[in-house]
Design a protein around this motif. Structure first.
Motif, PDB file in Angstrom:
ATOM      1  N   ARG A   1       0.844  -1.199   0.000  1.00  0.00           N
ATOM      2  CA  ARG A   1       0.000   0.000   0.000  1.00  0.00           C
ATOM      3  C   ARG A   1       0.881   1.252   0.000  1.00  0.00           C
ATOM      4  O   ARG A   1       0.637   2.202  -0.757  1.00  0.00           O
ATOM      5  CB  ARG A   1      -0.919   0.013   1.226  1.00  0.00           C
ATOM      6  N   ARG A   2       1.914   1.225   0.840  1.00  0.00           N
ATOM      7  CA  ARG A   2       2.832   2.373   0.896  1.00  0.00           C
ATOM      8  C   ARG A   2       3.606   2.524  -0.422  1.00  0.00           C
ATOM      9  O   ARG A   2       3.862   3.637  -0.876  1.00  0.00           O
ATOM     10  CB  ARG A   2       3.805   2.224   2.062  1.00  0.00           C
ATOM     11  N   PHE A   3       3.964   1.394  -1.014  1.00  0.00           N
ATOM     12  CA  PHE A   3       4.699   1.457  -2.285  1.00  0.00           C
ATOM     13  C   PHE A   3       3.830   2.063  -3.379  1.00  0.00           C
ATOM     14  O   PHE A   3       4.293   2.877  -4.183  1.00  0.00           O
ATOM     15  CB  PHE A   3       5.177   0.058  -2.678  1.00  0.00           C
ATOM     16  N   ARG A   4       2.550   1.681  -3.416  1.00  0.00           N
ATOM     17  CA  ARG A   4       1.651   2.251  -4.423  1.00  0.00           C
ATOM     18  C   ARG A   4       1.466   3.753  -4.212  1.00  0.00           C
ATOM     19  O   ARG A   4       1.359   4.518  -5.173  1.00  0.00           O
ATOM     20  CB  ARG A   4       0.312   1.516  -4.415  1.00  0.00           C
ATOM     21  N   LEU A   5       1.449   4.183  -2.937  1.00  0.00           N
ATOM     22  CA  LEU A   5       1.376   5.627  -2.659  1.00  0.00           C
ATOM     23  C   LEU A   5       2.657   6.315  -3.102  1.00  0.00           C
ATOM     24  O   LEU A   5       2.630   7.453  -3.584  1.00  0.00           O
ATOM     25  CB  LEU A   5       1.156   5.852  -1.152  1.00  0.00           C
ATOM     26  N   LEU A   6       3.794   5.633  -2.905  1.00  0.00           N
ATOM     27  CA  LEU A   6       5.078   6.187  -3.322  1.00  0.00           C
ATOM     28  C   LEU A   6       5.131   6.372  -4.829  1.00  0.00           C
ATOM     29  O   LEU A   6       5.635   7.380  -5.332  1.00  0.00           O
ATOM     30  CB  LEU A   6       6.208   5.239  -2.870  1.00  0.00           C
ATOM     31  N   VAL A   7       4.572   5.392  -5.556  1.00  0.00           N
ATOM     32  CA  VAL A   7       4.556   5.470  -7.019  1.00  0.00           C
ATOM     33  C   VAL A   7       3.680   6.630  -7.472  1.00  0.00           C
ATOM     34  O   VAL A   7       4.099   7.478  -8.251  1.00  0.00           O
ATOM     35  CB  VAL A   7       4.060   4.141  -7.630  1.00  0.00           C
ATOM     36  N   GLY A   8       2.447   6.692  -6.931  1.00  0.00           N
ATOM     37  CA  GLY A   8       1.564   7.819  -7.229  1.00  0.00           C
ATOM     38  C   GLY A   8       0.990   7.772  -8.633  1.00  0.00           C
ATOM     39  O   GLY A   8       1.513   7.119  -9.536  1.00  0.00           O
ATOM     40  N   PRO A   9      -0.093   8.499  -8.858  1.00  0.00           N
ATOM     41  CA  PRO A   9      -0.745   8.527 -10.172  1.00  0.00           C
ATOM     42  C   PRO A   9       0.170   9.058 -11.270  1.00  0.00           C
ATOM     43  O   PRO A   9       0.101   8.615 -12.402  1.00  0.00           O
ATOM     44  CB  PRO A   9      -1.936   9.465  -9.958  1.00  0.00           C
ATOM     45  N   GLU A  10       1.058  10.022 -10.910  1.00  0.00           N
ATOM     46  CA  GLU A  10       1.887  10.627 -11.951  1.00  0.00           C
ATOM     47  C   GLU A  10       2.901   9.651 -12.524  1.00  0.00           C
ATOM     48  O   GLU A  10       3.429   9.843 -13.607  1.00  0.00           O
ATOM     49  CB  GLU A  10       2.625  11.855 -11.397  1.00  0.00           C
ATOM     50  N   SER A  11       3.175   8.549 -11.787  1.00  0.00           N
ATOM     51  CA  SER A  11       4.111   7.548 -12.296  1.00  0.00           C
ATOM     52  C   SER A  11       3.391   6.309 -12.805  1.00  0.00           C
ATOM     53  O   SER A  11       4.018   5.294 -13.052  1.00  0.00           O
ATOM     54  CB  SER A  11       5.096   7.153 -11.190  1.00  0.00           C
ATOM     55  N   GLY A  12       2.109   6.381 -12.881  1.00  0.00           N
ATOM     56  CA  GLY A  12       1.355   5.233 -13.362  1.00  0.00           C
ATOM     57  C   GLY A  12       0.875   4.333 -12.261  1.00  0.00           C
ATOM     58  O   GLY A  12       0.506   3.195 -12.505  1.00  0.00           O
ATOM     59  N   GLY A  13       0.899   4.817 -11.004  1.00  0.00           N
ATOM     60  CA  GLY A  13       0.483   3.983  -9.893  1.00  0.00           C
ATOM     61  C   GLY A  13      -0.996   3.656  -9.949  1.00  0.00           C
ATOM     62  O   GLY A  13      -1.428   2.604  -9.515  1.00  0.00           O
ATOM     63  N   GLU A  14      -1.808   4.576 -10.467  1.00  0.00           N
ATOM     64  CA  GLU A  14      -3.246   4.323 -10.570  1.00  0.00           C
ATOM     65  C   GLU A  14      -3.632   4.017 -12.018  1.00  0.00           C
ATOM     66  O   GLU A  14      -4.335   3.082 -12.313  1.00  0.00           O
ATOM     67  CB  GLU A  14      -4.016   5.559 -10.066  1.00  0.00           C
TER      68      GLU A  14
END
Length: 252
Positions: A126-139
């Protein structure tokens, strides 16, 4: 043969005492020399660390200074928002560098306790997905939305069981490795995380489809301040290695 005289005994005792005193003096000299060598090595390491820190901080400070000088002009430049973005990014870079340096310099004292591995991994990812973020393609990554279990494979659920660890430290180590893989791969979809349960151990794997590591760099992979990235502090993997070793594990 008769026993030695009292005079001979005294002479022998004096010789033995002198020899013991000489050995004690040599031992003290050796200890002093070793202490001096250790002190010089420590000073050399501190000097090297200071130079690296100064170099790493100098570049973002120069960018911040140049941006502020442009913003101070009247009227402000049309790239004002871009300049503010540069300042924010470089301040974050300095902050991360200082945090990494403090984390590496601070003695590790793990506080181990039993942790449910499935819950630990769920929070880690969960924390890793937040780290990635939408701007990096996380969402919304390449090819549409990333699957909810990413970066775990869809057909590989986390085995049930407990792991005795310091969850905060171990999470930091695994996040550092995952972030490194993401940077190497360039795309979230090229990063995969795996969990295997052994008879007495747990194995975590991080895979990416990046360009790989040059063979000549493998030996220096966990060396402090060694980095092949233009903006890397070279502490992420070094910290991860220290944390894993402090838990009695290995990192390869």
């Amino acid at each position: 043969a008769g026993g030695g005289s009292l005079r001979e005994t005294r002479t022998l005792a004096a010789a033995i005492n002198e020899m013991l005193e000489a050995l004690a003096r040599q031992r003290r000299k050796l200890e002093e020399a070793q202490a001096e060598m250790a002190r010089r090595r420590t000073l050399a390491e501190v000097g090297k660390f200071s130079l690296v820190i100064a170099h790493e901080i100098k570049n973002p400070l120069a960018i911040i200074k140049g941006s502020l000088e442009l913003l101070a002009k009247d009227p402000p430049p049309p790239t004002r928002s871009q300049m503010l973005g540069f300042i924010d990014e470089e301040l974050g870079r300095i902050n991360r560098l200082v945090e990494d340096f403090l984390a590496f310099a601070r003695p590790l004292n793990p506080d181990p306790r039993p942790v449910a591995v499935d819950q630990f991994i769920a929070e880690l990812l969960r924390r890793f997905r937040l780290l990635v973020g939408p701007e990096s393609g996380g969402e919304e990554g390449e090819g549409g939305e990333l699957p909810p279990e990413w970066p775990l494979p869809a057909a590989a659920p986390v085995p049930a069981g407990e792991l005795v660890c310091d969850p905060q430290l171990l999470e930091r180590a695994l996040l550092n490795i995952l972030a490194n893989a993401l940077e190497a791969a360039g795309s979230p979809r090229a990063v995969e995380f795996g969990v295997e349960k052994g008879s007495e151990t747990w194995k975590f794997t991080v895979a990416d489809r990046g360009s790989g590591i040059d063979p000549e760099n493998l030996a220096r992979l966990f060396e402090p301040f060694f980095s092949t990235k233009a903006k890397g502090s070279g502490l992420g993997l070094a910290i991860a290695h220290e944390i894993v070793v402090a838990h009695g594990g290995t990192l390869t």
